[in-house]
Design an enzyme around this catalytic site. Structure first.
Site, PDB file in Angstrom:
ATOM      1  N   GLY A 125       0.788  -1.226   0.000  1.00 51.63           N
ATOM      2  CA  GLY A 125       0.000   0.000   0.000  1.00 51.63           C
ATOM      3  C   GLY A 125       0.822   1.279   0.000  1.00 51.63           C
ATOM      4  O   GLY A 125       0.315   2.336   0.362  1.00 51.63           O
ATOM      5  N   ALA A 126       2.102   1.218  -0.406  1.00 51.84           N
ATOM      6  CA  ALA A 126       2.950   2.421  -0.421  1.00 51.84           C
ATOM      7  C   ALA A 126       3.061   3.003  -1.830  1.00 51.84           C
ATOM      8  O   ALA A 126       3.881   3.879  -2.089  1.00 51.84           O
ATOM      9  CB  ALA A 126       4.343   2.091   0.115  1.00 51.84           C
ATOM     10  N   GLY A 127       2.243   2.508  -2.749  1.00 52.53           N
ATOM     11  CA  GLY A 127       2.309   3.000  -4.125  1.00 52.53           C
ATOM     12  C   GLY A 127       3.417   2.326  -4.917  1.00 52.53           C
ATOM     13  O   GLY A 127       3.790   2.794  -5.993  1.00 52.53           O
ATOM     14  N   SER A 131       0.672  -5.315  -5.130  1.00 55.77           N
ATOM     15  CA  SER A 131      -0.382  -6.161  -5.707  1.00 55.77           C
ATOM     16  C   SER A 131       0.087  -6.800  -7.010  1.00 55.77           C
ATOM     17  O   SER A 131      -0.046  -8.008  -7.204  1.00 55.77           O
ATOM     18  CB  SER A 131      -1.670  -5.350  -5.924  1.00 55.77           C
ATOM     19  OG  SER A 131      -1.431  -4.208  -6.707  1.00 55.77           O
ATOM     20  N   GLU A 163      -6.831  -8.881 -11.422  1.00 53.11           N
ATOM     21  CA  GLU A 163      -7.032  -7.737 -10.505  1.00 53.11           C
ATOM     22  C   GLU A 163      -8.310  -6.973 -10.857  1.00 53.11           C
ATOM     23  O   GLU A 163      -9.081  -6.590  -9.971  1.00 53.11           O
ATOM     24  CB  GLU A 163      -5.804  -6.803 -10.506  1.00 53.11           C
ATOM     25  CG  GLU A 163      -5.970  -5.661  -9.508  1.00 53.11           C
ATOM     26  CD  GLU A 163      -4.662  -5.017  -9.044  1.00 53.11           C
ATOM     27  OE1 GLU A 163      -3.578  -5.604  -9.243  1.00 53.11           O
ATOM     28  OE2 GLU A 163      -4.739  -3.911  -8.478  1.00 53.11           O
ATOM     29  N   ASP A 175       1.505  -1.790 -14.214  1.00 52.87           N
ATOM     30  CA  ASP A 175       2.208  -2.417 -13.088  1.00 52.87           C
ATOM     31  C   ASP A 175       2.611  -3.853 -13.415  1.00 52.87           C
ATOM     32  O   ASP A 175       3.731  -4.278 -13.147  1.00 52.87           O
ATOM     33  CB  ASP A 175       1.320  -2.403 -11.837  1.00 52.87           C
ATOM     34  CG  ASP A 175       0.981  -1.004 -11.391  1.00 52.87           C
ATOM     35  OD1 ASP A 175       1.494  -0.040 -11.988  1.00 52.87           O
ATOM     36  OD2 ASP A 175       0.184  -0.869 -10.446  1.00 52.87           O
TER      37      ASP A 175
HETATM   38  P1  ADP Z   1      -0.012  -1.457  -3.718  1.00 57.23           P
HETATM   39  O1  ADP Z   1      -0.176  -2.322  -4.908  1.00 57.23           O
HETATM   40  O2  ADP Z   1       0.276  -0.039  -4.055  1.00 57.23           O
HETATM   41  O3  ADP Z   1       0.986  -1.980  -2.733  1.00 57.23           O
HETATM   42  P2  ADP Z   1      -2.725  -2.259  -3.366  1.00 57.23           P
HETATM   43  O4  ADP Z   1      -3.806  -1.810  -2.446  1.00 57.23           O
HETATM   44  O5  ADP Z   1      -2.973  -2.230  -4.825  1.00 57.23           O
HETATM   45  O6  ADP Z   1      -1.417  -1.429  -2.971  1.00 57.23           O
HETATM   46  O7  ADP Z   1      -2.324  -3.751  -3.025  1.00 57.23           O
HETATM   47  C1  ADP Z   1      -2.045  -4.122  -1.702  1.00 57.23           C
HETATM   48  C2  ADP Z   1      -2.865  -5.358  -1.367  1.00 57.23           C
HETATM   49  O8  ADP Z   1      -2.303  -6.510  -2.064  1.00 57.23           O
HETATM   50  C3  ADP Z   1      -2.768  -5.725   0.094  1.00 57.23           C
HETATM   51  O9  ADP Z   1      -3.753  -5.041   0.845  1.00 57.23           O
HETATM   52  C4  ADP Z   1      -3.037  -7.225   0.059  1.00 57.23           C
HETATM   53  O10 ADP Z   1      -4.406  -7.488  -0.065  1.00 57.23           O
HETATM   54  C5  ADP Z   1      -2.360  -7.648  -1.245  1.00 57.23           C
HETATM   55  N1  ADP Z   1      -0.978  -8.089  -1.005  1.00 57.23           N
HETATM   56  C6  ADP Z   1       0.145  -7.580  -1.549  1.00 57.23           C
HETATM   57  N2  ADP Z   1       1.244  -8.233  -1.102  1.00 57.23           N
HETATM   58  C7  ADP Z   1       0.809  -9.176  -0.252  1.00 57.23           C
HETATM   59  C8  ADP Z   1       1.454 -10.180   0.555  1.00 57.23           C
HETATM   60  N3  ADP Z   1       2.772 -10.323   0.574  1.00 57.23           N
HETATM   61  N4  ADP Z   1       0.657 -10.979   1.305  1.00 57.23           N
HETATM   62  C9  ADP Z   1      -0.673 -10.834   1.305  1.00 57.23           C
HETATM   63  N5  ADP Z   1      -1.321  -9.919   0.583  1.00 57.23           N
HETATM   64  C10 ADP Z   1      -0.616  -9.092  -0.187  1.00 57.23           C
HETATM   65 MG    MG Z   2      -1.728  -2.080  -6.414  1.00 59.65          MG
END
Ligand code: ADP
Ligand code: MG
Length: 385
Positions: A125-127, A131, A163, A175
């Site tokens: 969630g840091a951009g 995901s 996604e 991405d």
């Molecule tokens: P970003 O892609 O910018 O980090 P997103 O909100 O698009 O933020 O994606 C983050 C989400 O992806 C998390 O809230 C979780 O649901 C999932 N996710 C990402 N990495 C992991 C991980 N290592 N384990 C479990 N879930 C993950």
């Molecule tokens: Mg994302």
């Protein structure tokens, strides 16, 4: 940590959780986008690079018709989903990312049950797109495990579909593309219309430069319908002008036809049209080694996101402005906006000064303390063993 070390650790954790050895381990990185913001749903050009932080997955077939997933970042607890229960936007939210990829791959990926353990080292969630890192690690692992021989653009489309539909997040294609196709020391010029790519030299470490990521740690609610409204404005501009895409019109032609658009449609689309030109201008500058000129374009992109597309916020403006004030070559907000992260291209020797000035400025404004990351252009997804 090195890929091999991470893989060994993950294999032993997998054995602990699932009671057997994994068949395969694969990883995929997060990313930062240098320039080309809010244009990947407009057939535009973008210029991201993969960061060195990766998400690693260990995977093996099982003999049932069940997908079992666990993530070290979620306490290593196994979540099981029966084949008959696989349906978009169901199940615990984080599991939708890996299972969405299997769903998008379709029958070939769901001929067997699978056990998957995730270890994500991309900050969530840091951009930085943790995901896509997760999706692409799963896609890479399954492609190898079943010998599907899908190309990288095909895998990117599949991960994106997972996604978009299974998670329910209408993200663009950038991405996943960069997580799969990036190469070390380069940024990836990606044409989101046909997914054609060009590797653009961006070996900043050699030049004593650093790409600083400033995570403001804030997420403002969208007061006015946010992204969807802006995207709709760009689509309206395309329709009103009778063109196929905003990339098919030059900045001067777009300006000349201003009277055909209402004010809001014009200003939103103006960001898109100029941003696509900025990406191509930036590439020319990078190819000639002009990092100063490149930095100036990055700052112009911030101004357009702030004033034309209006997706910035006080924290992002302060982060970018403070970085520039203390010697950055350029800085801008990245990602969706209204919070999240900014990037600054800085001289590595200024890193501590700039971080401390940003910290101080945030404190003086009573903003939440920011987090900092340093990003270097790294290799895309890989099968480790
Ligand atoms: P970003 O892609 O910018 O980090 P997103 O909100 O698009 O933020 O994606 C983050 C989400 O992806 C998390 O809230 C979780 O649901 C999932 N996710 C990402 N990495 C992991 C991980 N290592 N384990 C479990 N879930 C993950
Ligand atoms: Mg994302």
């Amino acid at each position: 940590m090195l890929g091999k070390q991470l893989a060994l650790m993950l294999a032993s954790k997998f054995a602990e959780i699932f009671g057997k050895h994994p068949d395969l381990i694969a990883s995929a990185p997060g990313r930062v986008n240098l320039i080309g913001e809010h244009v990947d749903f407009l057939d535009g050009f973008v210029l991201p690079f993969a960061i060195s932080d990766v998400t690693t997955v260990a995977i093996s077939k099982n003999s049932s018709k069940v997908i079992r997933v666990a993530s070290i970042q979620k306490g290593g607890e196994i979540k099981s989903v029966d084949f008959s229960k696989i349906a978009p936007m169901t199940g615990e939210p984080w599991t939708r990312y890996p299972i969405g990829v299997l769903w998008a791959l379709g029958n070939e990926a769901l001929s067997n049950g699978l056990d998957i353990l995730v270890d994500g080292r991309v900050p969530l969630g840091a951009g930085l797109s943790s995901s896509a890192a997760l999706e692409c690690a799963v896609a890479t692992a399954v492609n190898e495990l079943y010998g599907l021989n899908l190309s990288l653009p095909e895998l990117a489309r599949i991960a994106q579909k997972g996604e978009n539909v299974y998670v329910g997040m209408p993200c663009g294609i950038m991405d996943q593309s960069v997580s799969l196709m990036a190469t070390q020391g380069n940024a990836l010029l990606l044409d989101t219309r046909d997914l054609s790519t060009e590797q653009i030299p961006f070996d900043i470490a050699q030049l004593g430069l650093e790409l600083l990521v400033i995570d403001t740690q804030v997420h403002h609610a969208l007061v006015d319908g946010g992204y969807a409204e802006r995207r709709a404005s760009c689509e309206k501009a395309v329709a009103d002008l009778g063109i196929t895409s905003l990339r098919d019109i030059s900045v001067s032609e777009f300006e000349a036809r201003k009277s055909e658009l209402d004010a809001k449609t014009y200003i939103r689309a103006y960001h898109g049209v100029t941003e696509m030109k900025r990406v191509l201008d930036a590439v020319v500058l990078l190819k000639s080694g002009d990092f100063v000129g490149f930095g100036e374009i990055v700052t112009l992109a911030h101004q357009s996101l702030r004033d034309n597309y209006t997706v910035s916020c006080p924290e992002l403006d302060l982060a970018a402005d403070t970085a520039n004030k203390f010697g950055a070559l350029g800085a801008r907000m990245i990602g969706g906006g209204f919070g999240g992260s900014a990037i600054a291209l800085i001289k590595a020797r200024d890193s501590e000064l700039i971080k401390s000035e940003i910290r101080g400025a945030f404190m003086a404004s009573k903003f939440k303390a920011p987090r900092f990351f340093s990003a270097l252009p790294s290799q895309g997804a890989a099968v480790i063993n």
